[in-house]
Write a protein that holds these residues in place. Structure first.
Motif, PDB file in Angstrom:
ATOM      1  N   ASP A 259       0.866  -1.179   0.000  1.00 33.89           N
ATOM      2  CA  ASP A 259       0.000   0.000   0.000  1.00 33.89           C
ATOM      3  C   ASP A 259       0.897   1.222   0.000  1.00 33.89           C
ATOM      4  N   GLY A 260       0.339   2.376   0.294  1.00 38.26           N
ATOM      5  CA  GLY A 260       1.124   3.608   0.249  1.00 38.26           C
ATOM      6  C   GLY A 260       1.869   3.915   1.527  1.00 38.26           C
ATOM      7  N   ALA A 261       1.754   3.074   2.542  1.00 41.06           N
ATOM      8  CA  ALA A 261       2.412   3.330   3.826  1.00 41.06           C
ATOM      9  C   ALA A 261       3.775   2.651   3.843  1.00 41.06           C
ATOM     10  N   LEU A 262       4.841   3.438   3.851  1.00 38.18           N
ATOM     11  CA  LEU A 262       6.193   2.887   3.801  1.00 38.18           C
ATOM     12  C   LEU A 262       7.005   3.210   5.058  1.00 38.18           C
ATOM     13  N   HIS A 263       6.355   3.658   6.093  1.00 35.88           N
ATOM     14  CA  HIS A 263       7.071   4.019   7.310  1.00 35.88           C
ATOM     15  C   HIS A 263       7.771   2.788   7.909  1.00 35.88           C
ATOM     16  N   GLU A 264       7.049   1.680   8.033  1.00 35.86           N
ATOM     17  CA  GLU A 264       7.634   0.469   8.608  1.00 35.86           C
ATOM     18  C   GLU A 264       8.673  -0.126   7.666  1.00 35.86           C
ATOM     19  N   VAL A 265       8.417  -0.047   6.368  1.00 38.08           N
ATOM     20  CA  VAL A 265       9.384  -0.561   5.400  1.00 38.08           C
ATOM     21  C   VAL A 265      10.709   0.166   5.538  1.00 38.08           C
ATOM     22  N   ALA A 266      10.665   1.486   5.676  1.00 36.05           N
ATOM     23  CA  ALA A 266      11.892   2.269   5.835  1.00 36.05           C
ATOM     24  C   ALA A 266      12.620   1.886   7.121  1.00 36.05           C
ATOM     25  N   GLN A 267      11.873   1.645   8.188  1.00 32.67           N
ATOM     26  CA  GLN A 267      12.498   1.222   9.448  1.00 32.67           C
ATOM     27  C   GLN A 267      13.207  -0.115   9.280  1.00 32.67           C
ATOM     28  N   ASN A 268      12.550  -1.058   8.610  1.00 31.61           N
ATOM     29  CA  ASN A 268      13.135  -2.382   8.408  1.00 31.61           C
ATOM     30  C   ASN A 268      14.366  -2.319   7.505  1.00 31.61           C
ATOM     31  N   ALA A 269      14.298  -1.475   6.475  1.00 33.05           N
ATOM     32  CA  ALA A 269      15.444  -1.322   5.575  1.00 33.05           C
ATOM     33  C   ALA A 269      16.637  -0.742   6.333  1.00 33.05           C
ATOM     34  N   LYS A 270      16.379   0.181   7.226  1.00 36.36           N
ATOM     35  CA  LYS A 270      17.462   0.758   8.028  1.00 36.36           C
ATOM     36  C   LYS A 270      18.079  -0.303   8.934  1.00 36.36           C
ATOM     37  N   ALA A 271      17.217  -1.133   9.524  1.00 37.52           N
ATOM     38  CA  ALA A 271      17.717  -2.191  10.399  1.00 37.52           C
ATOM     39  C   ALA A 271      18.589  -3.170   9.628  1.00 37.52           C
ATOM     40  N   ALA A 272      18.330  -3.342   8.336  1.00 36.72           N
ATOM     41  CA  ALA A 272      19.123  -4.255   7.502  1.00 36.72           C
ATOM     42  C   ALA A 272      20.361  -3.582   6.948  1.00 36.72           C
ATOM     43  N   GLY A 273      20.578  -2.309   7.284  1.00 35.72           N
ATOM     44  CA  GLY A 273      21.777  -1.610   6.850  1.00 35.72           C
ATOM     45  C   GLY A 273      21.670  -0.930   5.507  1.00 35.72           C
ATOM     46  N   ALA A 274      20.456  -0.829   4.961  1.00 35.45           N
ATOM     47  CA  ALA A 274      20.280  -0.178   3.659  1.00 35.45           C
ATOM     48  C   ALA A 274      20.492   1.322   3.769  1.00 35.45           C
ATOM     49  N   GLU A 275      20.819   1.923   2.638  1.00 35.69           N
ATOM     50  CA  GLU A 275      21.023   3.371   2.580  1.00 35.69           C
ATOM     51  C   GLU A 275      19.741   4.123   2.240  1.00 35.69           C
ATOM     52  N   ALA A 276      18.858   3.494   1.453  1.00 40.76           N
ATOM     53  CA  ALA A 276      17.637   4.168   1.015  1.00 40.76           C
ATOM     54  C   ALA A 276      16.677   3.142   0.433  1.00 40.76           C
ATOM     55  N   VAL A 277      15.446   3.589   0.170  1.00 39.20           N
ATOM     56  CA  VAL A 277      14.399   2.714  -0.334  1.00 39.20           C
ATOM     57  C   VAL A 277      13.792   3.302  -1.598  1.00 39.20           C
ATOM     58  N   LEU A 278      13.695   2.460  -2.644  1.00 41.84           N
ATOM     59  CA  LEU A 278      12.872   2.767  -3.808  1.00 41.84           C
ATOM     60  C   LEU A 278      11.674   1.836  -3.753  1.00 41.84           C
ATOM     61  N   ALA A 279      10.484   2.377  -3.937  1.00 43.65           N
ATOM     62  CA  ALA A 279       9.279   1.552  -3.845  1.00 43.65           C
ATOM     63  C   ALA A 279       8.502   1.625  -5.154  1.00 43.65           C
ATOM     64  N   HIS A 280       7.922   0.498  -5.535  1.00 42.02           N
ATOM     65  CA  HIS A 280       7.090   0.448  -6.734  1.00 42.02           C
ATOM     66  C   HIS A 280       5.850  -0.378  -6.433  1.00 42.02           C
ATOM     67  N   ARG A 281       4.901  -0.356  -7.339  1.00 42.28           N
ATOM     68  CA  ARG A 281       3.691  -1.154  -7.209  1.00 42.28           C
ATOM     69  C   ARG A 281       3.275  -1.635  -8.590  1.00 42.28           C
ATOM     70  N   GLU A 282       2.265  -2.498  -8.630  1.00 41.32           N
ATOM     71  CA  GLU A 282       1.844  -3.054  -9.907  1.00 41.32           C
ATOM     72  C   GLU A 282       1.034  -2.059 -10.731  1.00 41.32           C
ATOM     73  N   ALA A 283       0.213  -1.259 -10.091  1.00 38.57           N
ATOM     74  CA  ALA A 283      -0.661  -0.342 -10.824  1.00 38.57           C
ATOM     75  C   ALA A 283       0.170   0.687 -11.570  1.00 38.57           C
ATOM     76  N   PRO A 284      -0.217   1.029 -12.798  1.00 39.29           N
ATOM     77  CA  PRO A 284       0.541   2.015 -13.556  1.00 39.29           C
ATOM     78  C   PRO A 284       0.309   3.426 -13.035  1.00 39.29           C
ATOM     79  N   GLY A 285       1.164   4.345 -13.461  1.00 42.40           N
ATOM     80  CA  GLY A 285       0.998   5.751 -13.116  1.00 42.40           C
ATOM     81  C   GLY A 285       1.771   6.186 -11.889  1.00 42.40           C
ATOM     82  N   ARG A 286       1.820   7.505 -11.709  1.00 44.23           N
ATOM     83  CA  ARG A 286       2.497   8.060 -10.536  1.00 44.23           C
ATOM     84  C   ARG A 286       1.732   7.709  -9.268  1.00 44.23           C
ATOM     85  N   TRP A 287       2.440   7.692  -8.165  1.00 43.42           N
ATOM     86  CA  TRP A 287       1.792   7.477  -6.879  1.00 43.42           C
ATOM     87  C   TRP A 287       2.658   8.083  -5.793  1.00 43.42           C
ATOM     88  N   ALA A 288       2.079   8.332  -4.654  1.00 40.97           N
ATOM     89  CA  ALA A 288       2.796   8.931  -3.527  1.00 40.97           C
ATOM     90  C   ALA A 288       2.729   7.996  -2.338  1.00 40.97           C
TER      91      ALA A 288
END
Length: 389
Positions: A259-288
């Motif tokens: 869905d559009g909520a990436l707060h927890e995803v960003a926390q988990n990525a940080k815990a794994a040592g990632a530098e940043a997150v790019l997110a995509h979805r199946e539906a076409p078009g821009r999204w926030a």
């Protein structure tokens, strides 16, 4: 002969006097005014009936009457009105092209400060006839929010005003004002807050333009993006163990958003040592995406499905180097207001110079522990016409 504003309920009394006797008889009646049909067609920049948050105000300045309607895709709005003077004002939102588009591409203001309606009349307010409003400054600037607004006053008593706010996902702001206020005053004002632009580039490819998440939290420049061909990664890569197993440390991770909520995803990525997150979805078009009111744990950006497919195809063969220039806290912020009182026709570029602007330096401190701050500068809306600042 009644004046325009005198139609409606009329009260009075009849006084008769005879032979020293005086009799007073009160009466009340309703004098129905002449009415005509006013039909207003509201079109967006794609020549479609305006929808989404698009709204139309029809205000009678003879009797201070009127209403606001949300067009909601209607072919037209029909009113039975008295002949007289009217103020027409509309905000038109034009959606991104393509079926299923969810985001607004542009915001347009259309105004007619004074329109005389004497007979059945059809008026077309067409966003395609509005001119684009642009800005040029000494330093690169990307609009983070744009707020067009209006104010119409008359009879030294009445004021009708309104604003519409568009965030940084709005890619264009337009306006058109036809005619002038013959009785009273009118002002259109555009408020803008902007900072350093952000961009994303994959090595060997042209610059892309993904929509930002709700807020970028930290100022970093991620080095590269690593992806391993794993079905789990294609389906849903969200949890710390998955991210760590995929080799997320020191890299940018590409995740498929549920869905559009990436707060927890960003926390988990940080815990794994990632530098940043790019997110995509199946539906076409821009999204926030939303990463929290004060920002997420890591820099986060969204990309369209087609962009993600290209990256996934390249990642299946090898690593992909990314050049991501993002500024969580811009070293400068422009807070600007452009008031205008006359007609607005055609495109306009407002040029500002730092030497002509005031400057405020701000420092934020927290007590004892690190804290997040939200800087939300606000400027005044359209001032009541006839006043000074």
């Amino acid at each position: 002969m009644l004046e325009r504003a005198q139609y409606g309920d009329v009260t009075g009394r009849v006084v008769a006097t005879a032979d020293g006797v005086r009799v007073s008889t009160p009466f009340s009646l309703y004098v129905e005014p002449e009415t005509v049909t006013l039909r207003v067609k509201l079109l967006d920049r794609a020549a479609k009936p305006a929808a989404g948050p698009s709204s139309l105000d029809v205000i009678g300045t003879d009797d201070a009457s009127g209403e606001r309607r949300f067009n909601d895709g209607a072919a037209d709005q029909v009113y039975r009105v008295r002949p007289g003077a009217y103020f027409l004002s509309a905000f038109v939102a034009t959606a991104d092209p393509g079926e299923g588009a969810e985001m607004i591409d542009s915001l347009t203001y259309l105004g007619r400060p004074q329109t005389e309606v004497k007979k059945d009349t059809t008026i077309v307010l067409d966003a395609r006839k509005a001119g684009r409003l642009s800005i040029e400054a000494d330093r690169p600037v990307e609009a983070r929010n744009t707020t067009p607004g209006f104010a119409r006053s008359w009879d030294d008593t009445w004021l009708h005003a309104g604003t519409a706010m568009g965030g940084r996902t709005i890619r264009g702001c337009y306006s058109s004002v036809e005619g002038r206020a013959k009785e009273g005053d009118f002002e259109f004002r555009r408020l803008l807050a902007g900072g350093r632009p952000a961009g994303l580039r994959a090595e060997g490819r042209r610059r892309t333009g993904p929509a930002p998440a709700h807020r970028v939290h930290r100022q970093r420049q991620p080095r590269r993006h690593r992806h391993r061909q794993r079905p789990a990664r294609r389906r849903r890569l969200r949890h710390p163990a998955e991210l760590a197993a995929a080799g997320a440390k020191d890299d940018v991770v590409l995740v498929k958003a549920v869905d559009g909520a990436l707060h927890e995803v960003a926390q988990n990525a940080k815990a794994a040592g990632a530098e940043a997150v790019l997110a995509h979805r199946e539906a076409p078009g821009r999204w926030a995406a939303f990463t929290g009111y004060a920002g997420g744990s890591l820099p986060t950006r969204t990309i369209e499905a087609a962009e993600a497919e290209t990256l996934l195809a390249r990642l299946a063969a090898d690593k992909v180097a990314l050049s991501w220039k993002a500024t969580a806290t811009s070293p400068y912020v422009y807070s600007l207001a452009f008031p205008e009182t006359g007609e607005i026709k055609g495109s306009r570029t407002h040029r500002v110079r730092d030497r002509d602007l005031g400057q405020v330096e701000t420092t934020y401190n927290s007590m004892g522990v690190a804290a997040d701050f939200i800087d939300m500068p606000r400027g005044p809306g359209p001032r009541p016409p006839g006043t000074t600042e």
